[in-house]
Every structure is written in structure tokens, then in C-alpha cells.
Design an enzyme around this catalytic site. Structure first.
Site, PDB file in Angstrom:
ATOM      1  N   ASP A   1       0.809  -1.227   0.000  1.00 18.90           N
ATOM      2  CA  ASP A   1       0.000   0.000   0.000  1.00 18.90           C
ATOM      3  C   ASP A   1       0.842   1.277   0.000  1.00 18.90           C
ATOM      4  O   ASP A   1       2.021   1.283   0.358  1.00 18.90           O
ATOM      5  CB  ASP A   1      -0.988   0.007   1.178  1.00 18.90           C
ATOM      6  CG  ASP A   1      -0.317  -0.233   2.527  1.00 18.90           C
ATOM      7  OD1 ASP A   1       0.718  -0.926   2.582  1.00 18.90           O
ATOM      8  OD2 ASP A   1      -0.826   0.286   3.540  1.00 18.90           O
TER       9      ASP A   1
ATOM     10  N   GLU B   1      -0.580  -2.219   5.184  1.00 22.87           N
ATOM     11  CA  GLU B   1       0.371  -2.141   6.304  1.00 22.87           C
ATOM     12  C   GLU B   1       0.236  -0.812   7.031  1.00 22.87           C
ATOM     13  O   GLU B   1       0.450  -0.725   8.235  1.00 22.87           O
ATOM     14  CB  GLU B   1       1.808  -2.324   5.794  1.00 22.87           C
ATOM     15  CG  GLU B   1       2.828  -2.584   6.899  1.00 22.87           C
ATOM     16  CD  GLU B   1       3.184  -1.361   7.731  1.00 22.87           C
ATOM     17  OE1 GLU B   1       3.369  -1.500   8.950  1.00 22.87           O
ATOM     18  OE2 GLU B   1       3.258  -0.256   7.169  1.00 22.87           O
ATOM     19  N   GLU B   2      -0.131   0.235   6.284  1.00 21.40           N
ATOM     20  CA  GLU B   2      -0.209   1.583   6.874  1.00 21.40           C
ATOM     21  C   GLU B   2      -1.485   1.784   7.686  1.00 21.40           C
ATOM     22  O   GLU B   2      -1.687   2.851   8.257  1.00 21.40           O
ATOM     23  CB  GLU B   2      -0.164   2.654   5.769  1.00 21.40           C
ATOM     24  CG  GLU B   2       1.070   2.604   4.877  1.00 21.40           C
ATOM     25  CD  GLU B   2       2.335   3.098   5.568  1.00 21.40           C
ATOM     26  OE1 GLU B   2       2.246   3.535   6.734  1.00 21.40           O
ATOM     27  OE2 GLU B   2       3.410   3.030   4.943  1.00 21.40           O
TER      28      GLU B   2
ATOM     29  N   ARG C   1      19.160  -6.815  13.474  1.00 22.65           N
ATOM     30  CA  ARG C   1      19.591  -6.985  14.862  1.00 22.65           C
ATOM     31  C   ARG C   1      18.803  -8.100  15.534  1.00 22.65           C
ATOM     32  O   ARG C   1      17.736  -8.488  15.074  1.00 22.65           O
ATOM     33  CB  ARG C   1      19.512  -5.664  15.638  1.00 22.65           C
ATOM     34  CG  ARG C   1      18.149  -5.094  15.846  1.00 22.65           C
ATOM     35  CD  ARG C   1      18.205  -3.610  16.233  1.00 22.65           C
ATOM     36  NE  ARG C   1      18.988  -3.308  17.424  1.00 22.65           N
ATOM     37  CZ  ARG C   1      18.589  -3.500  18.676  1.00 22.65           C
ATOM     38  NH1 ARG C   1      17.406  -4.007  18.929  1.00 22.65           N
ATOM     39  NH2 ARG C   1      19.371  -3.180  19.692  1.00 22.65           N
TER      40      ARG C   1
ATOM     41  N   HIS D   1       7.883   8.358   4.563  1.00 25.24           N
ATOM     42  CA  HIS D   1       6.641   9.148   4.684  1.00 25.24           C
ATOM     43  C   HIS D   1       6.887  10.626   4.359  1.00 25.24           C
ATOM     44  O   HIS D   1       6.207  11.496   4.894  1.00 25.24           O
ATOM     45  CB  HIS D   1       5.999   9.010   6.081  1.00 25.24           C
ATOM     46  CG  HIS D   1       5.483   7.635   6.351  1.00 25.24           C
ATOM     47  ND1 HIS D   1       4.378   7.385   7.135  1.00 25.24           N
ATOM     48  CD2 HIS D   1       5.896   6.421   5.916  1.00 25.24           C
ATOM     49  CE1 HIS D   1       4.163   6.078   7.188  1.00 25.24           C
ATOM     50  NE2 HIS D   1       5.078   5.474   6.461  1.00 25.24           N
TER      51      HIS D   1
HETATM   52 NI    NI Z   1       6.453   1.052   5.366  1.00 22.67          NI
END
Ligand code: NI
Length: 393
Positions: free
Chosen positions: A77, A135-136, A177, A363
Site C-alpha cells: 500500500d 500495512e499503513e 539486529r 513518509h
Molecule cells: Ni512502510
């Protein structure tokens, strides 16, 4: 032919796909063209995609011999931003743009699918390709609905991997990590109730603004006094609304904030302490405080095996010096975390800023990952899958 030349061989197609996806970005849960493009490409490769949720696409590649199943996930998305990159494949959709690099993630996974399919006979086990919407769309996201719809079953997934482009790291490097990579992101809503009176006679009312000020200050002590100083927690109130006129004691204040943590136990502590402290501070001042703590995405925690798999594949791809172990987790959130709650696996950051270029954050309307990162992402995932499906025989 070695793997690097195989990757180079598919890059023209992968870049074309990425440009196409970048030109036609779609917001969360509206990924119709993107899902259709993904399906077309998977069918062309020779796989049989199916839908899991409205715009989620899944395909399974079976290797030449039986074995475990490893899943790879890409999000698809875009964001409600007007693109200002000036690229030749700039967004053609007004006010919508791939400002978080999910176009790159989707194109990388299509490249991985193409490459792994061409060497399927060498694989012992299955690869499940998951193209995820929304996902957003915190707190619902797209991962949890796909999991609830059974995306991790049939065949059951034994391990899962994903990546995110990362502007803080130079292109040609990756970051991975152990343990937490990204934070849990929860929302806090508070309403402080007092009682109106004339501004000149506060003793006749209950001042919701003064009570809210004390609540805010007291809640900051949860981070500074209740959380172990070696653990991470952030509590930020982004909005405060209250009162109607300069000379009326306000009867109500509404606050909204975000709480970020990396450890599930600290997340619970924050929730418990906020719920206990806010009403008591307000009550001490004669006011009332009611609140809601809404869970968003959980912390994204790499399993030891997932970390090891990515570190090794990373070293084989970009050398030991190209694998960066970031000293800190990100405090942003990623709904890939829901997959890692169910299945062990790993998530890595894919460096995407050219050395010398300014670091443009995710973003941001000028965010445009360096194209060289796509080949690196493909090679790391392909190597991780090949290593896993050999090791797990
Ligand atoms: Ni993202």
C-alpha cells in the site's frame, strides 16, 4: 551461472515492475491494480496465485524435494501524499504516493519469486510468497486479517522473512539486529471531566484543564519512575482539546497520544500504570478521568534463527562490512510483527540512500529509494531461502 549474474539478469524486468507500481500507488485496502499486477506476474512465472482477504495475494512454490516451508512477505500500500520527487516514474495519482517504499518491497518479492522458480529443482521445501495490503492501516493493518484468514496454514509456515527500505543506511548495506527491530504502537485516549463555573470563581467548579495538566505530568512519571531505565518506552500526547471560552472554567478535556514500547512486559506495565494513575490523579483534584488504551501493532521481534539467517545471507551478498548491526531498534511500527508473533523469522532494513545524498525520511513526499537497493534485497532473500531450505532438510 552465479547468483549475482542471475539477479542482474532479472533486474530490467524488476525495475519495470517497480516503476509501474510506483506510477499507480493505491491506499490501504484499495490495492486492486497492484494485486492484479502481482497476480499477472506470478502467473507468468508459472505460479498459481490466490487471494487471501480482498487484496492480499499468495502463491506457493514447491521445490524439487519435500521439506519445510518458508514464507516471504511484502506490503503493497501507498500513502496520502503528493509526490515531490520529480522522478521519471512519478505517481500519476493525485495525492497518493509510494512514500514508504512498498513499491520496492513488492517488486523485490516478485523478483525473488521469479529467481527461485527458475531454480526450484534445487530447493528442498516450499516458499510461500505473501503480498500484503494495508500495512499503513494501523491498528487493523493487513497482516492480522491475512493470518486470521489462514495465510500461515496449508502448507503450514515454519519461518518467515521480510524487509523494509531504510534511508538511514547507505545503499549496498543492510541492517539487522537480534530481538526487537521495531516498536509496539498503541493509542491512548483520555477524557478528563470537571465542572463549569465562572473563570473568576474557580472554587465553584472543577477545572478540567488544570486536572488534565496534572494528569499529563503525572503520566510522564510512568516512563521515568516505573519503567526500568534500561528498557524503552515513549508516551507522547499529540492532541489536547478542552474548554469553550476564556473566562469559563472548562468541564472537559480530551487527550490523545501514542505509547511505544519494545518489550511486551513493558507494554503491559505502561497500560496498567496509565489505567491506574490517570483516574487517581484526576480524583485527587475532584475531577474524573476515563481512558482507553487501544493496542496497535505489537513490537517486531526477530527470532535468533531469523536473525542468523539474514545476517548470513547479508554477509554472502554485501560482505561482512555491509551488514550493519544497528545499536537501537526503530521506534516506528510494522505489522509484520503479527507474523513474527506466530512464526519465528526475521526482518531487516535495506539501505537505500546513495552515499553523499541527503537522508530523506520515510513518509516524506521527496522519499525515493536508490534503485540499486532492489538487487541487494532480492539477493539477500534468495540466499536466505536457499540456506534455510538446505539447512532444514
Ligand atoms: Ni512502510
Amino acid at each position: 551461472m552465479d547468483l549475482k549474474s542471475k539477479v542482474s539478469g532479472i533486474m530490467p524486468q524488476v525495475h519495470e515492475l517497480r516503476w509501474q507500481i510506483h506510477r499507480y500507488p493505491e491506499l490501504s485496502l484499495q490495492e486492486k491494480q497492484t494485486a492484479a499486477l502481482v497476480e499477472r506476474e506470478l502467473m507468468e512465472i508459472g505460479l498459481t496465485p490466490c487471494r487471501v482477504t480482498d487484496t492480499g495475494v499468495v502463491a506457493v512454490l514447491s521445490g524439487g524435494r519435500p521439506g519445510k516451508t518458508i514464507a516471504l512477505r511484502a506490503d503493497m500500500d501507498a500513502l496520502p501524499l503528493q509526490e515531490k520527487t520529480g522522478s521519471k516514474y512519478c505517481s500519476q495519482v493525485d495525492g497518493v504516493m509510494h512514500a514508504c517504499g512498498h513499491d520496492v518491497h513488492t517488486a523485490i518479492l516478485l523478483g525473488v519469486a521469479r529467481l527461485l522458480t527458475s531454480i526450484r529443482e534445487n530447493l528442498a521445501g516450499n516458499v510461500k510468497f505473501i503480498f500484503q495490503p494495508a500495512e499503513e492501516n494501523n491498528p487493523t493493518g493487513g497482516a492480522k486479517p491475512m493470518i486470521d484468514a489462514g495465510v500461515l496454514d496449508n502448507p503450514q509456515v515454519d519461518a518467515i522473512l521480510a524487509l523494509h527500505v531504510w534511508p538511514d543506511l547507505p545503499v549496498g548495506s543492510i541492517g539487522v539486529r537480534q530481538g526487537a527491530m521495531m516498536a509496539a504502537s498503541d493509542r491512548v485516549f483520555l477524557t478528563v471531566e470537571g465542572q463549569n463555573s465562572h473563570g473568576s470563581a474557580p472554587h465553584q467548579g472543577v477545572d478540567a484543564i488544570v486536572a488534565a495538566a496534572h494528569v499529563i505530568t503525572a503520566l510522564q512519571t510512568v516512563v521515568s519512575r516505573n519503567v526500568n531505565p534500561l528498557e524503552a518506552a515513549v508516551l507522547s500526547f499529540g492532541t489536547i482539546k478542552g474548554g469553550n471560552r476564556y473566562n469559563i472554567i472548562a468541564n472537559q478535556v480530551e487527550l490523545e497520544g501514542t505509547c511505544r514500547t519494545l518489550n511486551p512486559a513493558i507494554r503491559q506495565l505502561m497500560e496498567n500504570r496509565l489505567a491506574a494513575l490517570a483516574p487517581q490523579v484526576a480524583a485527587g483534584l475532584g475531577a474524573k478521568c476515563e481512558g482507553r488504551y487501544v493496542h496497535g501493532y505489537p513490537a517486531l521481534i526477530n527470532s535468533d534463527q531469523g536473525y542468523e539467517l539474514l545476517r548470513q545471507a547479508g554477509e554472502e551478498t554485501v560482505g561482512k562490512e555491509g551488514v550493519i548491526i544497528p545499536p537501537y531498534s526503530g521506534m516506528g511500527a510494522e505489522d509484520f510483527a503479527f507474523f513474527l508473533e506466530k512464526v519465528p523469522g526475521g526482518f531487516f532494513w535495506l539501505g537505500c540512500t546513495k552515499p553523499g545524498d541527503p537522508v530523506i525520511p520515510l513518509h516524506n513526499p521527496e522519499f525515493l529509494p536508490a534503485e540499486e537497493c532492489l538487487a541487494v534485497g532480492i539477493e539477500v532473500l534468495v540466499r536466505a531461502v536457499m540456506n534455510y531450505l538446505t539447512l532444514s532438510q
